[in-house]
Design a protein around this motif. Structure first.
Motif, PDB file in Angstrom:
ATOM      1  N   ASP A 115       0.824  -1.211   0.000  1.00 43.84           N
ATOM      2  CA  ASP A 115       0.000   0.000   0.000  1.00 43.84           C
ATOM      3  C   ASP A 115       0.859   1.262   0.000  1.00 43.84           C
ATOM      4  OD1 ASP A 115      -2.626   1.101  -0.012  1.00 43.84           O
ATOM      5  OD2 ASP A 115      -2.472   1.574   2.128  1.00 43.84           O
ATOM      6  N   TYR A 116       2.168   1.131  -0.271  1.00 40.76           N
ATOM      7  CA  TYR A 116       3.059   2.290  -0.269  1.00 40.76           C
ATOM      8  C   TYR A 116       3.074   2.963  -1.637  1.00 40.76           C
ATOM      9  CZ  TYR A 116       5.221   0.545   4.080  1.00 40.76           C
ATOM     10  OH  TYR A 116       5.468   0.113   5.358  1.00 40.76           O
ATOM     11  N   ILE A 117       2.982   4.256  -1.622  1.00 41.38           N
ATOM     12  CA  ILE A 117       3.271   5.072  -2.799  1.00 41.38           C
ATOM     13  C   ILE A 117       4.436   5.982  -2.438  1.00 41.38           C
ATOM     14  CG2 ILE A 117       2.467   6.878  -4.361  1.00 41.38           C
ATOM     15  CD1 ILE A 117      -0.364   5.802  -3.951  1.00 41.38           C
ATOM     16  N   PHE A 118       5.535   5.855  -3.180  1.00 43.56           N
ATOM     17  CA  PHE A 118       6.603   6.825  -3.003  1.00 43.56           C
ATOM     18  C   PHE A 118       6.187   8.076  -3.758  1.00 43.56           C
ATOM     19  CE2 PHE A 118      10.156   9.360  -4.065  1.00 43.56           C
ATOM     20  CZ  PHE A 118      10.891   9.368  -2.888  1.00 43.56           C
ATOM     21  N   ARG A 119       6.027   9.171  -3.023  1.00 43.72           N
ATOM     22  CA  ARG A 119       5.531  10.412  -3.610  1.00 43.72           C
ATOM     23  C   ARG A 119       6.688  11.340  -3.961  1.00 43.72           C
ATOM     24  NH1 ARG A 119       1.418  15.175  -1.842  1.00 43.72           N
ATOM     25  NH2 ARG A 119       2.848  16.863  -2.390  1.00 43.72           N
ATOM     26  N   ASN A 120       6.754  11.724  -5.210  1.00 43.40           N
ATOM     27  CA  ASN A 120       7.545  12.872  -5.640  1.00 43.40           C
ATOM     28  C   ASN A 120       6.780  13.521  -6.791  1.00 43.40           C
ATOM     29  OD1 ASN A 120       9.718  13.367  -3.995  1.00 43.40           O
ATOM     30  ND2 ASN A 120      11.279  12.915  -5.503  1.00 43.40           N
ATOM     31  N   THR A 121       5.926  14.449  -6.451  1.00 42.82           N
ATOM     32  CA  THR A 121       5.183  15.186  -7.461  1.00 42.82           C
ATOM     33  C   THR A 121       6.111  16.181  -8.155  1.00 42.82           C
ATOM     34  OG1 THR A 121       4.566  16.941  -5.913  1.00 42.82           O
ATOM     35  CG2 THR A 121       3.093  15.016  -6.035  1.00 42.82           C
ATOM     36  N   PHE A 122       5.611  16.829  -9.183  1.00 38.66           N
ATOM     37  CA  PHE A 122       6.423  17.863  -9.840  1.00 38.66           C
ATOM     38  C   PHE A 122       6.758  18.977  -8.847  1.00 38.66           C
ATOM     39  CE2 PHE A 122       4.689  15.788 -13.586  1.00 38.66           C
ATOM     40  CZ  PHE A 122       5.793  15.758 -14.420  1.00 38.66           C
ATOM     41  N   ARG A 123       5.826  19.289  -7.959  1.00 36.54           N
ATOM     42  CA  ARG A 123       6.105  20.314  -6.951  1.00 36.54           C
ATOM     43  C   ARG A 123       7.191  19.844  -5.989  1.00 36.54           C
ATOM     44  NH1 ARG A 123       1.048  22.734  -3.792  1.00 36.54           N
ATOM     45  NH2 ARG A 123       0.592  23.338  -5.962  1.00 36.54           N
ATOM     46  N   ASP A 124       7.114  18.573  -5.563  1.00 33.92           N
ATOM     47  CA  ASP A 124       8.147  18.027  -4.677  1.00 33.92           C
ATOM     48  C   ASP A 124       9.514  18.079  -5.341  1.00 33.92           C
ATOM     49  OD1 ASP A 124       6.229  17.355  -2.744  1.00 33.92           O
ATOM     50  OD2 ASP A 124       5.973  15.315  -3.530  1.00 33.92           O
ATOM     51  N   ILE A 125       9.577  17.632  -6.602  1.00 32.63           N
ATOM     52  CA  ILE A 125      10.853  17.610  -7.314  1.00 32.63           C
ATOM     53  C   ILE A 125      11.415  19.021  -7.452  1.00 32.63           C
ATOM     54  CG2 ILE A 125      11.952  17.100  -9.532  1.00 32.63           C
ATOM     55  CD1 ILE A 125       9.902  14.781  -9.815  1.00 32.63           C
ATOM     56  N   GLU A 126      10.555  19.977  -7.796  1.00 33.69           N
ATOM     57  CA  GLU A 126      11.020  21.358  -7.926  1.00 33.69           C
ATOM     58  C   GLU A 126      11.550  21.886  -6.602  1.00 33.69           C
ATOM     59  OE1 GLU A 126       9.538  25.744  -9.532  1.00 33.69           O
ATOM     60  OE2 GLU A 126       8.288  23.969  -9.872  1.00 33.69           O
ATOM     61  N   LYS A 127      10.882  21.520  -5.495  1.00 42.01           N
ATOM     62  CA  LYS A 127      11.340  21.958  -4.175  1.00 42.01           C
ATOM     63  C   LYS A 127      12.731  21.412  -3.877  1.00 42.01           C
ATOM     64  CE  LYS A 127      10.152  21.777   0.748  1.00 42.01           C
ATOM     65  NZ  LYS A 127       9.108  21.420   1.741  1.00 42.01           N
ATOM     66  N   ILE A 128      12.943  20.133  -4.156  1.00 44.61           N
ATOM     67  CA  ILE A 128      14.245  19.523  -3.893  1.00 44.61           C
ATOM     68  C   ILE A 128      15.303  20.130  -4.803  1.00 44.61           C
ATOM     69  CG2 ILE A 128      15.545  17.356  -3.956  1.00 44.61           C
ATOM     70  CD1 ILE A 128      12.873  15.948  -3.215  1.00 44.61           C
ATOM     71  N   LEU A 129      14.981  20.270  -6.079  1.00 44.27           N
ATOM     72  CA  LEU A 129      15.928  20.878  -7.021  1.00 44.27           C
ATOM     73  C   LEU A 129      16.330  22.280  -6.569  1.00 44.27           C
ATOM     74  CD1 LEU A 129      14.417  19.867 -10.490  1.00 44.27           C
ATOM     75  CD2 LEU A 129      16.657  19.178  -9.606  1.00 44.27           C
ATOM     76  N   SER A 130      15.349  23.088  -6.190  1.00 45.02           N
ATOM     77  CA  SER A 130      15.636  24.473  -5.812  1.00 45.02           C
ATOM     78  C   SER A 130      16.454  24.536  -4.537  1.00 45.02           C
ATOM     79  CB  SER A 130      14.320  25.243  -5.636  1.00 45.02           C
ATOM     80  OG  SER A 130      13.581  25.262  -6.838  1.00 45.02           O
ATOM     81  N   THR A 131      16.064  23.739  -3.545  1.00 43.79           N
ATOM     82  CA  THR A 131      16.758  23.761  -2.258  1.00 43.79           C
ATOM     83  C   THR A 131      18.213  23.347  -2.404  1.00 43.79           C
ATOM     84  OG1 THR A 131      14.700  23.266  -1.068  1.00 43.79           O
ATOM     85  CG2 THR A 131      16.779  22.797   0.083  1.00 43.79           C
ATOM     86  N   MET A 132      18.448  22.255  -3.117  1.00 40.40           N
ATOM     87  CA  MET A 132      19.807  21.713  -3.186  1.00 40.40           C
ATOM     88  C   MET A 132      20.661  22.429  -4.225  1.00 40.40           C
ATOM     89  SD  MET A 132      19.491  19.820  -0.689  1.00 40.40           S
ATOM     90  CE  MET A 132      21.247  19.530  -0.730  1.00 40.40           C
ATOM     91  N   SER A 133      20.064  22.930  -5.287  1.00 42.12           N
ATOM     92  CA  SER A 133      20.847  23.650  -6.292  1.00 42.12           C
ATOM     93  C   SER A 133      21.431  24.924  -5.709  1.00 42.12           C
ATOM     94  CB  SER A 133      19.988  23.969  -7.510  1.00 42.12           C
ATOM     95  OG  SER A 133      19.604  22.793  -8.176  1.00 42.12           O
ATOM     96  N   GLU A 134      20.719  25.553  -4.788  1.00 40.00           N
ATOM     97  CA  GLU A 134      21.237  26.758  -4.130  1.00 40.00           C
ATOM     98  C   GLU A 134      22.521  26.465  -3.356  1.00 40.00           C
ATOM     99  OE1 GLU A 134      18.097  28.219  -1.704  1.00 40.00           O
ATOM    100  OE2 GLU A 134      16.849  28.863  -3.398  1.00 40.00           O
ATOM    101  N   ALA A 135      22.653  25.202  -2.911  1.00 42.13           N
ATOM    102  CA  ALA A 135      23.849  24.796  -2.171  1.00 42.13           C
ATOM    103  C   ALA A 135      24.952  24.282  -3.087  1.00 42.13           C
ATOM    104  CB  ALA A 135      23.477  23.713  -1.156  1.00 42.13           C
ATOM    105  N   GLY A 136      24.719  24.293  -4.392  1.00 41.76           N
ATOM    106  CA  GLY A 136      25.709  23.781  -5.327  1.00 41.76           C
ATOM    107  C   GLY A 136      25.741  22.272  -5.423  1.00 41.76           C
TER     108      GLY A 136
END
Length: 308
Positions: free
Chosen positions: A141-162
């Motif tokens: 019953d598990y769904i690993f969630r990474n929506t487009f919004r989730d992915i954008e959040k991770i990309l933005s957060t970590m890209s700022e750190a290089g």
């Protein structure tokens, strides 16, 4: 002579302590097995954390803090912190350690998917810890969630750190999701694709699918814009990695992906799997890339710009 980047996924979150005594659980065990894997030839260490008392997955940065500095002090390996965590974690928990420690590389699942490993429960009658049975059985019953919004959040957060990314693609659609972010300029070349086969819920571990994934990536991105690596779950690990190396790809081993070293034989350690894939690629006339060669190939910021 082509250099092949070997990643080692040291502990993960799907396998539980009952499944293998070799699975590292405590910070000391994770550090030791990581160091040994690097000494055996792994250029990249893909890291999760576990609750030291019972081995359950955790995203707690304070647990990561107990092993990240030890590994960095004793190896030159590229440290890759997961943002996948476990399917049971919200994105904030999955992202917490990477955001705090700002590694050179972090993993990023390129979409949502069913992520199941419940068939393993049928093979086990006695569990070491009370949490394990329900955790494994309930994965139907598990769904690993990474929506487009989730992915954008991770990309933005970590890209700022290089920080750059191990873009984990569990199916063809995830390559198209990655292409969407490339088109928007949120992912820039050179980027690193990890093609994943054999997870129940993702693309199957048939060699034909390896060719389809690679051809799709070439069509979407063009050769020379990305580096690619392969991992395959369980018994498919070494055959798939061998084929990927023949095709010019990089490879990932580790007890996160497979608990075995050969049919029916549990691996004694992560380093044992690294040693085996090193022997295989050398038989082909290749050499494992050093951590510095991996940094240059993937365009990483360098180990002196992390926060641990």
């Amino acid at each position: 002579m082509a250099k092949i980047i070997i990643s080692c996924a040291v502990t993960g979150s799907a396998h539980t302590p009952t499944m293998s005594d070799a699975l590292p659980l405590t910070p000391a065990q994770i550090a030791q097995q990581s160091i040994e894997a690097a000494e055996a030839g792994a250029a990249i260490l893909h890291l999760h954390a576990r609750v030291p008392q019972d081995g359950r997955p955790t995203g707690d940065p304070d647990v990561y803090a107990q092993f990240l500095p030890v590994i960095r002090q004793q190896t030159d390996a590229v440290i890759n912190i997961t943002t996948g965590g476990a399917a049971t974690m919200p994105v904030e928990e999955r992202l917490a350690a990477a955001a705090r420690f700002q590694p050179e590389l972090c993993s990023l699942n390129m979409g949502s998917l069913n992520f199941a490993f419940f068939p393993a429960a049928r093979r086990i009658t006695d569990w070491k810890y009370g949490w394990e049975k329900d955790y494994v059985e309930n994965s139907d019953d598990y769904i690993f969630r990474n929506t487009f919004r989730d992915i954008e959040k991770i990309l933005s957060t970590m890209s700022e750190a290089g920080t750059k990314f191990e873009h984990e693609c569990y199916d063809i659609g995830h390559l198209y999701n990655l292409a969407h972010f490339v088109d928007r300029g949120l992912v820039k070349a050179p980027f690193f694709i990890q093609m994943i086969f054999g997870i129940l819920g993702g693309i199957g571990a048939d060699l034909e699918n390896l060719y389809v994934m690679k051809e799709t990536a070439d069509r979407l991105f063009g050769r020379g814009t990305y580096q690619w690596s392969v991992l395959a779950a369980g018994r498919h690990q070494m055959p798939f990695l061998t084929q990927a190396a023949l095709l010019g790809g990089h490879v990932r081993v580790g007890l996160e992906d497979s608990l075995f070293i050969e049919r029916g034989v549990l691996a004694a350690s992560n380093a044992q799997q690294v040693e085996k894939i090193v022997r295989i690629i050398r038989e082909m006339g290749h050499e494992p890339a050093t951590p510095q060669e991996a940094r240059e190939t993937l365009g990483l910021k360098g180990g002196d710009r992390v926060r641990f």
